[in-house]
Design an enzyme around this catalytic site. Structure first.
Site, PDB file in Angstrom:
ATOM      1  CB  SER A 118     -15.287  49.641  73.535  1.00 56.59           C
ATOM      2  OG  SER A 118     -16.672  49.467  73.357  1.00 56.59           O
ATOM      3  CB  THR A 119     -10.004  47.522  72.786  1.00 50.46           C
ATOM      4  OG1 THR A 119     -10.259  46.591  71.747  1.00 50.46           O
ATOM      5  CG2 THR A 119     -10.379  46.892  74.122  1.00 50.46           C
TER       6      THR A 119
END
Lengths: 638, 387
Positions: free
Chosen positions: A321-322
Site C-alpha cells: 500500500s505504500t
C-alpha cells in the site's frame, strides 16, 4: 759454428719480432675492447649496473579514513604489530622461539612452521612469527629483547571498523587483492595490501587508497638491502566524510535488532543526505581485514536472514500500500480523478471472472482520495487504476524514483521493477492483462522496490523535488575530494496542490483518528510525521482459503510465508525535513510492526537535530512516555 | 769473446755475485713491484677496505717470491740449463702422482701438500717445459730443426704434461702449456707450414676432443658463444663482468666504490675477475695503465731476449715472457667476454700463491738470462767454443 749461430740468431730475432708484433696486435685488441665497453657502451652498462644495484620498493600509503557527518571515526587504520625473526641474527632459531613461546603463546605448530620457513629463505630475510600482537604482548617481548636475538617487532597497518557490525553494509570491508583484481598497479601486488571489497570501501576505493611512496634501496647480489638511497613518502588516502549520523545509525540498528530481518533508511529530504542506512542482521567487517575464516564465511552465506546482503539497497520488495500515493498522484495529475470524487467499496471488485478483494472484509463504503489513503482502501485503487492505466502509473512511479537506480554510492544497487505494457511484452512476451493493473495499483504483482527507493519516493513527495540519495558529504573522485555544491534538485513537474493533497492524506494516515497508522503517530507538537503503511503478500491467498478457514493469520504461517511489513513517512508534517522507510521482512502488518520503528527513527532524528542545535525538544518526557506506551494500532490493512 | 772479460778461476764467464746484483734489471723489478702493488690495492678493495683476508697474505707471498726471484736471477744460467731436463721429469712425475692421487681421492685434486706450501705440479711444469724445450732446441742446429724425427721428442715433451693436466681437468693450464711450447717451437725456427699442419689437424680434432671435455667445460664454451642465453646461470659471470667494466666508464667509480664488485654481483672478484674490479673502480684510464705496465714488462722480456748471446737464454726469455703474456691476454680477454671463461688468473694481481710463485720464478729466470746474457753456451750445454 759462429756463422751458424748468427744464422740462428737472425732467425730467432725475426721470429721473435713477429711474435712480438702478434702480441702487440692482441694487446691492442684488448685495449679496443676496453674502449668499446667502457666508453662506447658505457651508458648502457651504467644503467644495467644501477638496475642490478638499485631496487625500487613501494611504500604502501595509509588508507583514507571514513567518518560520520560529525567526524566520528567509522573506518580507521590500526597499528598492527607483528613479530619476525631473522635467521642470521640468532644463534639458534628453535631456542629463540622456545623462549618466545614462554613469553607469548606460540604453540608447537607455529614454532615448526617458522623454523621451516626460516631455513628455506635466505638467512637475512625476516620470517613472520605472529601477527596481531596486543600492545601488552609487544611490551613483554620488548622487555625480554636481550634474550631474544634476531627478533624484530614490526608495525603495520590494518583496517579497523570501531563500530563493528553497525555500519557493515554501508562501509563494506577491505580484504587482500584477488587475482582478477590485479590491474598492473604494482601496489596491488604488495603482500598484505588490501582493497575495498564492498560498500563505501569499494565505491571510493581509489580515493581512499592514496598514492604509494617509493624507496630506492641499494641491494647486493643476494637481495640484501645495504642502504636506502632515496625515500619518497606517498600520500595517504583521502578522508571520506559520510552523511551518516552515527548516533542515529546506532539507534536504527538497535531498533531493527528485535526483528529477524529488516532494513531501514533515514534521509534528509532537501539534500538527499542519507542519515542512517541499516540492514539487519549484519556482520562484523573487521573479520574480513585479515582474511575471514572458512567457518565464519560459510555461516554468513548460509544464514537464511542473509546478513551479507544490504537489504536497504539490494533487497526488493512488493511495496504494497505504500505504492498507493503513486497511483493516486498519477490519477490526480492526469485529471482522471478529482480529490473529492468518491468510489464505493463493498469489499471486492469483479473484473471479468476474477474477484479482487479489499483487505477489509465488507468494504469501506464511499471513499474519496484522502480517505482511500488514510484507510488504505484497495477497491478505490482497483477502480481508479482501471481508468488511469498501468503506463501512467508507471510514469508517476518513475518520477518518484521507483523502477530505476537511485544512484546511491553503494555497489550492487537494485533498481526494483515498475511494470509497463511494453515491459511485459518484451520481457515476458505476453500481453498486459487488465487485472494486472489492479494488482499493481496496490503495490503487488510485478511491482518491486528497495527500501531506499521507498525512502526516496517519500522524500520526493515531501519536497516536491527529484531528490537523489547519497552517502558522502563531499564529491569523492579517484583524483580527490572536493566539497559538494549545495545540490539543487529539479522540481518534480507535479502540481504542488496535488502533492499537498497527497501529503495531507498521509497526514491522515497517522494523525487522524482511525487512520491506519494512527497507532504509530508522533504525538509531539511540531514533530508529527505523515506516513503510509504497507503490508505486502508473499503468497497467494486462494479462494478456497478465503472460503474455508478464512485468510490465515500471519502468526499461523511459517516465517517465510508471512507478509512483509512496510512503512514510509516524513516529518515534521508542516515543514518536512526527514524521510524514512522501514521494511521488516515477513514481519506481518505494516502499521503495527514497521510503523512504530519509523516513528522512533523520525523522532530520534528530530530530537538529535534539536539537541545539536542547542534547543531542547519541547517535551522529551512526553516522547519517552509515548514510546513506552504505544497506543495499540487500530487496524492493519491487507 | 765475452769470456775474455772475466778470467777468474776455472770459469772464464764467472761473474761475481755483487756484480750480478748490479746487473740485475732493477727497472723490471720495479715494474713487477708496481703490478703487485696494484694487486694489493685491489685485494684491499675487494675485502671492503681490509688487509684481511687477501691483501696481507698476498704481500707475504710476494715478499717470499721476490726473494726467490732474485736468488734465481743471480744464479748462473748454466745451472738452469743443466737442471732443465731434471726439473721437467720431476714435474712430470709429480703430475702423474697427483693424477694417481686424484683417482684415489675424489674430484679434481691439483696439488701436493708439502706442509708449508701447496705445490701444484702443473705450475712447476709451466716453467720446466719452457726450460726443457729451450735446452732441447738449444742443442739443435737450424738444419736439425728442419728434420721431422728430431721434432718428435719435443712434441711429446709438450703433449705428455698437457694430456695429464687436461685430465685433471684444467683447460686453462693445458692451453698455456701448449701455447707456451708452441712459442718455443716457433722461435727455434720450425717451418710455418708445419704449424699450419698441426693447427689444421687440431681444428679437425675439435669435434673429437669435444667429447672428452667435462660438462662444465662444454658449458663454458657454449656460454661464451652465447652468454645472454642463460643470464642467471653460466652466462651470469661474463654478463656481470661486462656490466661492471662498462659501468666503470672512462674514469671509474672510484677506489672501493665499485657497486658491482662490492655488492657481490661480480663473482671471483679477488681472483679471476680482479681486472674487472679494477676497470670498474678506475675506468678505462686504470685499465689502460695496467695494460701499459704489462706491455712494458713484455717489451722488457723481448729486449732481454734479443740482447742475449746464447740460444737457451733467448728461448727461455721469450718463453717465460710469452707465458706471462698468455696469462694476461687470456685473463683480460676472458673478463671482457672475448674468449670463454677458462679460469686463468691475472698474473701478479690476482690473489693466489702458486701463480704468484710461478710468475716470480719465471721472472727470476728472465733476469738470470739478462745478467748472464754474454755467456756463450755450446750446443752440448758446455761453454761455447770449448768443444
Amino acid at each position: 759454428m759462429w756463422h751458424r749461430d748468427s744464422d740462428r740468431f737472425r732467425l730467432f730475432t725475426r721470429r721473435a719480432l713477429m711474435l712480438g708484433a702478434g702480441k702487440g696486435v692482441l694487446l691492442t685488441g684488448l685495449a679496443a675492447r676496453m674502449y668499446y665497453l667502457q666508453v662506447l657502451e658505457s651508458d648502457r652498462y651504467q644503467t644495467l649496473a644501477d638496475e642490478n644495484r638499485i631496487s625500487h620498493r613501494l611504500l604502501p600509503p595509509p588508507r583514507g579514513l571514513v567518518t560520520d557527518r560529525f567526524g566520528a571515526p567509522l573506518a580507521v587504520n590500526r597499528q598492527n604489530y607483528h613479530i619476525m625473526i631473522v635467521r642470521e641474527q640468532t644463534p639458534d632459531v628453535r631456542r629463540t622461539l622456545e623462549i618466545l613461546d614462554q613469553i607469548i603463546e606460540l604453540g608447537p605448530d607455529t614454532i615448526e612452521r617458522v623454523e621451516r620457513d626460516a631455513a628455506r629463505r635466505r638467512s637475512f630475510v625476516p620470517v613472520t612469527v605472529r601477527d596481531n600482537l596486543t600492545w601488552d604482548e609487544v611490551a613483554r617481548v620488548g622487555v625480554n629483547a636481550p634474550d631474544l636475538p634476531g627478533l624484530i617487532i614490526d608495525a603495520g597497518r590494518s583496517r579497523d571498523y570501531p563500530e563493528g557490525p553497525h555500519l557493515a553494509h554501508t562501509l563494506g570491508y577491505v580484504a587482500a587483492v584477488s587475482e582478477k583484481e590485479l590491474t598492473g598497479d604494482p601496489l596491488l601486488e604488495l603482500p598484505g595490501f588490501t582493497i575495498g571489497k564492498n560498500g563505501i570501501e569499494k565505491v571510493y576505493d581509489l580515493a581512499l587508497r592514496g598514492t604509494a611512496g617509493t624507496s630506492q634501496v641499494e641491494v647486493n647480489a643476494l637481495g640484501r638491502v645495504i642502504r636506502e638511497l632515496e625515500r619518497e613518502e606517498g600520500d595517504s588516502g583521502n578522508t571520506v566524510v559520510m552523511t551518516l549520523d552515527l548516533e542515529l545509525q546506532r539507534y536504527t540498528n538497535q531498533r531493527l535488532s528485535d526483528q529477524e530481518s529488516a532494513a531501514a533508511v533515514v534521509m534528509d529530504i532537501h539534500n538527499g543526505e542519507v542519515l542512517a542506512l541499516s540492514s539487519h542482521p549484519a556482520y562484523d567487517p573487521n573479520a574480513f581485514t585479515n582474511g575471514i575464516s572458512h567457518k565464519l564465511w560459510n555461516s554468513l552465506v548460509n544464514n537464511p536472514y542473509a546478513p551479507l546482503s544490504n537489504k536497504a539497497v539490494n533487497g526488493t520488495y512488493a511495496p504494497g500500500s505504500t505504492f498507493k500515493m503513486c497511483v493516486a498522484l498519477a490519477g490526480l495529475e492526469a485529471g482522471i480523478i478529482s480529490p473529492n470524487q468518491k468510489f464505493f467499496c463493498n469489499g471486492h471488485l469483479d473484473l471479468g471472472n476474477a474477484r479482487f478483494h479489499c483487505w477489509k472484509r465488507g468494504g469501506h463504503g464511499w471513499m474519496n482520495m484522502h480517505d482511500s489513503i488514510k484507510h488504505s482502501c484497495d477497491v478505490y485503487y482497483y477502480e481508479i487504476s482501471q481508468k488511469i492505466g498501468i503506463d501512467r502509473i508507471a510514469a508517476m512511479a518513475n518520477k518518484l524514483g521507483l523502477g530505476e537506480d537511485t544512484g546511491i554510492d553503494l555497489p550492487n544497487e537494485r533498481s526494483g521493477l515498475i511494470p509497463t505494457k511494453d515491459w511485459k511484452e518484451i520481457q515476458l512476451g505476453k500481453r498486459w492483462q487488465g487485472g494486472e493493473t489492479l494488482i499493481a495499483s496496490i503495490g503487488q504483482g510485478y511491482v518491486l522496490a528497495t527500501p531506499l527507493q521507498l525512502c526516496t519516493m517519500t522524500a520526493r513527495l515531501a519536497s516536491g523535488k527529484a531528490v537523489r540519495p547519497h552517502l558522502t558529504r563531499d564529491n569523492v573522485t579517484p583524483e580527490g575530494v572536493t566539497s559538494r555544491q549545495a545540490e539543487e534538485f529539479p522540481e518534480l513537474q507535479v502540481s504542488r496542490a496535488n502533492l499537498a493533497r497527497i501529503r495531507d492524506a498521509m497526514n491522515g494516515v497517522t494523525n487522524e483518528l482511525r487512520g491506519t497508522g494512527h497507532g504509530a503517530r508522533i504525538a509531539i507538537k511540531g514533530m508529527e510525521m505523515a506516513g503510509k503503511s504497507g503490508t505486502s503478500q508473499v503468497r497467494r491467498i486462494t479462494m478456497r482459503e478465503r472460503q474455508t478457514t478464512g485468510v490465515l493469520d500471519n502468526n499461523d504461517l511459517p516465517w517465510k510465508y508471512r507478509d512483509h511489513a512496510l512503512f514510509v513517512a516524513f516529518a515534521p508534517v508542516d515543514n518536512p525535513r526527514y524521510a524514512c522507510s522501514v521494511v521488516v521482512e515477513h514481519g506481518g502488518g505494516g502499521s503495527s510492526v514497521a510503523g512504530p520503528i519509523v516513528r522512533d527513527l523520525l523522532l530520534k532524528a528530530q530530537e538529535l537535530q534539536s539537541a545539536r542545535q542547542g534547543i531542547s525538544a519541547a517535551d522529551q518526557a512526553n516522547s519517552a512516555n509515548l514510546r513506552r506506551n504505544p497506543a495499540h494500532s487500530d487496524q492493519d490493512e491487507g | 769473446m765475452a769470456g775474455s772479460r772475466f778470467r777468474i778461476g776455472e770459469d772464464p764467464d764467472y761473474v761475481p755475485i755483487g756484480r750480478r746484483l748490479l746487473l740485475l734489471n732493477w727497472t723490471l723489478v720495479l715494474l713487477i713491484a708496481a703490478l703487485s702493488g696494484i694487486g694489493f690495492a685491489m685485494l684491499y678493495s675487494a675485502a671492503n677496505g681490509s688487509l684481511q683476508p687477501w691483501a696481507e697474505r698476498q704481500m707475504m707471498r710476494f715478499a717470499v717470491g721476490a726473494a726467490l726471484m732474485i736468488i734465481i736471477a743471480v744464479t748462473d744460467i748454466r745451472v738452469w740449463l743443466k737442471l732443465a731436463y731434471f726439473s721437467y721429469f720431476v714435474a712430470l712425475i709429480l703430475l702423474v702422482a697427483v693424477e694417481i692421487k686424484g683417482d684415489i681421492g675424489m674430484g679434481a685434486q691439483r696439488w701436493i701438500n708439502l706442509g708449508f706450501f701447496q705445490l701444484q705440479p702443473s705450475e712447476l711444469m709451466k716453467i720446466s717445459l719452457v726450460l726443457a724445450l729451450a735446452r732441447y732446441f738449444h742443442g739443435l742446429t737450424p738444419e736439425d730443426v728442419g728434420r721431422i724425427p728430431l721434432l718428435i721428442p719435443p712434441i711429446l715433451m709438450v703433449l705428455a704434461p698437457s694430456a695429464l693436466v687436461l685430465r685433471q681437468p684444467d683447460l686453462g693450464t693445458t692451453l698455456l702449456l701448449i701455447a707456451g711450447g708452441g712459442v718455443i717451437f716457433w722461435l727455434a725456427g720450425v717451418r710455418i707450414w708445419k704449424f699450419a699442419l698441426v693447427l689444421g689437424t687440431a681444428l679437425a680434432a675439435i669435434p673429437i676432443g669435444w667429447q672428452f671435455l667435462r660438462e662444465y667445460q662444454k658449458n663454458r664454451v657454449l656460454t661464451f658463444l652465447n652468454p645472454e642465453n642463460d643470464p642467471l646461470g653460466a652466462g651470469y659471470h661474463i654478463t656481470q663482468s661486462k656490466i661492471a667494466l662498462g659501468s666503470g666508464g672512462l674514469f671509474g667509480k672510484g677506489f672501493m666504490l665499485g657497486s658491482q664488485s662490492h655488492l657481490n654481483f661480480l663473482p671471483e672478484k679477488q681472483t679471476d675477475f680482479i681486472f674487472t674490479m679494477l676497470g670498474e673502480e678506475f675506468g678505462l684510464v686504470g685499465g689502460m695503465a695496467l695494460l701499459g705496465l704489462y706491455a712494458l714488462v713484455i717489451t722488457y722480456g723481448y729486449v732481454i731476449a734479443l740482447r742475449c748471446q746464447n740460444q737457451f737464454g733467448r728461448l727461455v726469455a721469450i718463453g717465460v715472457t710469452s707465458t706471462f703474456f698468455l696469462y694476461v691476454f687470456i685473463n683480460i680477454a676472458m673478463v671482457m667476454g672475448l674468449i670463454p671463461v677458462v679460469g686463468v688468473p691475472l698474473p701478479l694481481v690476482s690473489y693466489g700463491g702458486t701463480v704468484m710463485m710461478t710468475i716470480l720464478v719465471s721472472f727470476g729466470l728472465l733476469m738470470s738470462v739478462s745478467i748472464h746474457r754474454d755467456i756463450r753456451i755450446s750446443r752440448q750445454g758446455n761453454d761455447d767454443g770449448r768443444n
